[in-house]
Design an enzyme around this catalytic site. Structure first.
Site, PDB file in Angstrom:
ATOM      1  N   GLU A   1      27.994  -0.745  -4.480  1.00 15.87           N
ATOM      2  CA  GLU A   1      28.112  -0.344  -5.888  1.00 15.87           C
ATOM      3  C   GLU A   1      29.034  -1.248  -6.709  1.00 15.87           C
ATOM      4  O   GLU A   1      29.936  -0.776  -7.397  1.00 15.87           O
ATOM      5  CB  GLU A   1      28.573   1.117  -5.975  1.00 15.87           C
ATOM      6  CG  GLU A   1      27.599   2.056  -5.264  1.00 15.87           C
ATOM      7  CD  GLU A   1      28.066   3.510  -5.222  1.00 15.87           C
ATOM      8  OE1 GLU A   1      29.117   3.830  -5.801  1.00 15.87           O
ATOM      9  OE2 GLU A   1      27.363   4.325  -4.609  1.00 15.87           O
TER      10      GLU A   1
ATOM     11  N   GLU B   1      19.791   6.034   0.626  1.00 18.36           N
ATOM     12  CA  GLU B   1      20.454   7.324   0.372  1.00 18.36           C
ATOM     13  C   GLU B   1      19.472   8.255  -0.340  1.00 18.36           C
ATOM     14  O   GLU B   1      19.819   8.917  -1.325  1.00 18.36           O
ATOM     15  CB  GLU B   1      21.720   7.118  -0.474  1.00 18.36           C
ATOM     16  CG  GLU B   1      22.715   6.152   0.139  1.00 18.36           C
ATOM     17  CD  GLU B   1      24.026   6.041  -0.631  1.00 18.36           C
ATOM     18  OE1 GLU B   1      24.293   6.863  -1.522  1.00 18.36           O
ATOM     19  OE2 GLU B   1      24.789   5.101  -0.327  1.00 18.36           O
TER      20      GLU B   1
HETATM   21  O1  G3I Z   1      37.238  16.584   3.466  1.00 18.29           O
HETATM   22  C1  G3I Z   1      37.767  17.151   2.231  1.00 18.29           C
HETATM   23  C2  G3I Z   1      38.191  18.567   2.452  1.00 18.29           C
HETATM   24  O2  G3I Z   1      39.276  18.573   3.350  1.00 18.29           O
HETATM   25  C3  G3I Z   1      38.603  19.173   1.097  1.00 18.29           C
HETATM   26  O3  G3I Z   1      38.905  20.506   1.272  1.00 18.29           O
HETATM   27  C4  G3I Z   1      37.446  19.044   0.103  1.00 18.29           C
HETATM   28  C5  G3I Z   1      37.850  19.547  -1.283  1.00 18.29           C
HETATM   29  O4  G3I Z   1      37.064  18.951  -2.284  1.00 18.29           O
HETATM   30  O5  G3I Z   1      37.113  17.681  -0.014  1.00 18.29           O
HETATM   31  C6  G3I Z   1      36.660  17.110   1.208  1.00 18.29           C
HETATM   32  O6  G3I Z   1      36.346  15.772   0.984  1.00 18.29           O
HETATM   33  C7  G3I Z   1      35.144  15.530   0.288  1.00 18.29           C
HETATM   34  C8  G3I Z   1      34.254  14.689   1.162  1.00 18.29           C
HETATM   35  O7  G3I Z   1      33.109  14.322   0.441  1.00 18.29           O
HETATM   36  C9  G3I Z   1      33.815  15.408   2.428  1.00 18.29           C
HETATM   37  O8  G3I Z   1      33.035  16.502   2.111  1.00 18.29           O
HETATM   38  C10 G3I Z   1      35.505  14.800  -0.992  1.00 18.29           C
HETATM   39  O9  G3I Z   1      36.213  15.657  -1.863  1.00 18.29           O
HETATM   40  C11 G3I Z   1      34.256  14.340  -1.671  1.00 18.29           C
HETATM   41  O10 G3I Z   1      34.593  13.488  -2.763  1.00 18.29           O
HETATM   42  C12 G3I Z   1      33.410  13.526  -0.695  1.00 18.29           C
HETATM   43  O11 G3I Z   1      32.203  13.205  -1.337  1.00 18.29           O
HETATM   44  C13 G3I Z   1      31.442  12.181  -0.762  1.00 18.29           C
HETATM   45  C14 G3I Z   1      31.303  11.060  -1.793  1.00 18.29           C
HETATM   46  O12 G3I Z   1      30.387  10.089  -1.345  1.00 18.29           O
HETATM   47  C15 G3I Z   1      32.636  10.352  -2.026  1.00 18.29           C
HETATM   48  O13 G3I Z   1      33.038   9.664  -0.883  1.00 18.29           O
HETATM   49  C16 G3I Z   1      30.089  12.765  -0.409  1.00 18.29           C
HETATM   50  O14 G3I Z   1      30.246  13.648   0.710  1.00 18.29           O
HETATM   51  C17 G3I Z   1      29.104  11.649  -0.051  1.00 18.29           C
HETATM   52  O15 G3I Z   1      27.807  12.186   0.072  1.00 18.29           O
HETATM   53  C18 G3I Z   1      29.093  10.595  -1.158  1.00 18.29           C
HETATM   54  O16 G3I Z   1      28.230   9.554  -0.744  1.00 18.29           O
HETATM   55  C19 G3I Z   1      28.043   8.500  -1.712  1.00 18.29           C
HETATM   56  C20 G3I Z   1      27.862   7.202  -0.943  1.00 18.29           C
HETATM   57  O17 G3I Z   1      28.977   7.001  -0.096  1.00 18.29           O
HETATM   58  C21 G3I Z   1      27.679   6.026  -1.903  1.00 18.29           C
HETATM   59  N1  G3I Z   1      26.604   6.274  -2.836  1.00 18.29           N
HETATM   60  C22 G3I Z   1      26.668   7.536  -3.580  1.00 18.29           C
HETATM   61  C23 G3I Z   1      26.783   8.701  -2.589  1.00 18.29           C
HETATM   62  C24 G3I Z   1      26.781  10.006  -3.307  1.00 18.29           C
HETATM   63  O18 G3I Z   1      27.941  10.096  -4.116  1.00 18.29           O
END
Ligand code: G3I
Length: 375
Positions: free
Chosen positions: A160, A265
């Site tokens: 990205e 994705e």
């Molecule tokens: O693990 C913590 C947990 O301890 C906490 O209680 C909770 C509260 O919000 O957050 C949890 O972490 C989250 C994590 O996912 C695991 O579920 C983060 O907040 C959340 O921001 C994170 O989101 C991920 C996101 O990328 C950011 O890294 C999504 O699961 C994941 O599907 C998404 O994937 C991205 C690709 O990497 C790149 N392209 C876009 C795609 C969708 O956004």
């Protein structure tokens, strides 16, 4: 006496029926066609996985993963904030488990991702000097890429890095290291991981302007004599508005660069979008409103049908270009896992994947299988 007897018989009957129904359901999940088998001569079929899935916490889900997929991408486990939590410390525990899980189940791993402006460790935000950013950049790529070389199939080396108009996105890397940082990332990865395929990954790069930016970026890497093996089009689209013509044009233009094309994705949202664009930028969020969450109790058949047809058309296109496409990865196993339940609005009920919250195949699954069965 008679009533007691009748009740006993009814109970026994219902027990036998329930056991039979549960067994039928299990058998049914085992007996459904397998995506990885149907598309075995075409491309890999992947899913993203997270910590509970590699721990095998749900047996129905584990069976489904083993039966349906032959490739995985860590949804979060290999992102920098997890792998490199402190300046001088790496934490490979989860990533090693993921790689071991993949080896056990013969799944190819796509590492996701070495350089991304998002989900960076907190200490990066405190760094201001160019030398420290460069030190982090080199150390991160060398350490992580070399550790998994030979163990994983590929890396999303840079994720990205482009704006919607095809220019380079502003980030700490662009700001401190200059516009050649992407070429440098690939150069470092090539050296550290000579046996691993190296990819550029982004959303909306099927769109003409952003696609043109991606093409010139890839050409600049190639012109520098640095290896890039493929491009990942993420594929976060809306079920009622899949940009089929742009996707087809992108497959043609990217494969003309002599690299693999992947859809990395894939998910098709069925919920209203608070904005009029499809930008999958996780930095953008909107507040919850009931009208933005129209199907909390289940997806109406009419919408299932629209989604199923969209998936079918997409896979017909993928089959048409099977010689150029090396992998299709869904962003999650089932609807319950999807990030789209919490983005761009938190707490909605979305249905973007092929399996429902009980891991049962949806109409879309059967349409995808149908698309793969005609070739
Ligand atoms: O693990 C913590 C947990 O301890 C906490 O209680 C909770 C509260 O919000 O957050 C949890 O972490 C989250 C994590 O996912 C695991 O579920 C983060 O907040 C959340 O921001 C994170 O989101 C991920 C996101 O990328 C950011 O890294 C999504 O699961 C994941 O599907 C998404 O994937 C991205 C690709 O990497 C790149 N392209 C876009 C795609 C969708 O956004």
């Amino acid at each position: 006496m008679k009533t007691v007897h009748l009740r006993f018989l009814l109970c026994l009957g219902s027990l036998v029926f329930n056991t039979y129904a549960a067994r039928c359901q299990a058998v049914q999940t085992d007996r459904i066609p397998s995506l990885k088998t149907v598309f075995q001569d075409d491309f890999l079929i992947g899913t993203c996985l997270n910590t509970s899935q590699i721990a095998g916490k749900d047996s129905a889900e584990s069976n489904l993963i083993e039966r349906q997929f032959n490739a995985i991408t860590p949804e979060n486990i290999m992102k920098a904030h997890i792998l490199h939590p402190a300046w001088n410390r790496f934490d490979f525990e989860l990533a090693d488990k993921l790689v071991a899980y993949a080896a056990k189940h013969r799944l190819k791993v796509n590492g996701h991702t070495l350089i991304w402006h998002s989900q960076l460790p907190d200490y990066i935000r405190q760094i201001n000097d160019v030398d420290s950013v460069r030190q982090y950049f080199v150390n991160h790529i060398e350490t992580v890429a070399s550790r998994y070389d030979g163990l994983i199939e590929s890396w999303d080396v840079v994720n990205e890095a482009l704006n919607e108009d095809g220019t380079l996105r502003n980030s700490i890397f662009l700001e401190k290291l200059g516009k050649n940082y992407i070429i440098e990332a690939f150069r470092l990865a090539q050296k550290a991981a000579p046996n691993t395929k190296l990819y550029y990954n982004d959303y909306n790069i099927e769109q003409p302007q952003k696609r043109a930016g991606a093409i010139s970026l890839i050409k600049s890497i190639q012109a520098a004599g640095v290896r890039i093996d493929g491009v990942g089009i993420q594929g976060h689209w809306r079920a009622d508005d899949v940009p089929m013509e742009d996707i087809e044009e992108s497959i043609k233009e990217f494969s003309a660069l002599g690299i693999e094309v992947m859809f990395t994705e894939l998910d098709l949202s069925v919920l209203p979008n608070p904005w009029d664009s499809n930008i999958a930028d996780i930095g953008r969020k909107a507040a919850y409103r009931a009208e933005m969450d129209p199907y909390p109790g289940g997806l109406p058949d009419s919408i299932q049908h629209v989604q199923a047809l969209a998936y079918e058309s997409l896979f017909q296109l993928f089959i048409k270009y099977r010689d150029s496409i090396s992998r299709i990865t869904f962003w999650g196993v089932s609807d319950g896992q999807s990030w789209l339940n919490n983005w761009p609005v938190r707490g909605r009920t979305n249905y973007p994947l092929l399996f429902d919250r009980q891991f049962k195949p949806k109409a879309a699954f059967y349409r995808v299988i149908a698309a793969g069965s005609v070739n």
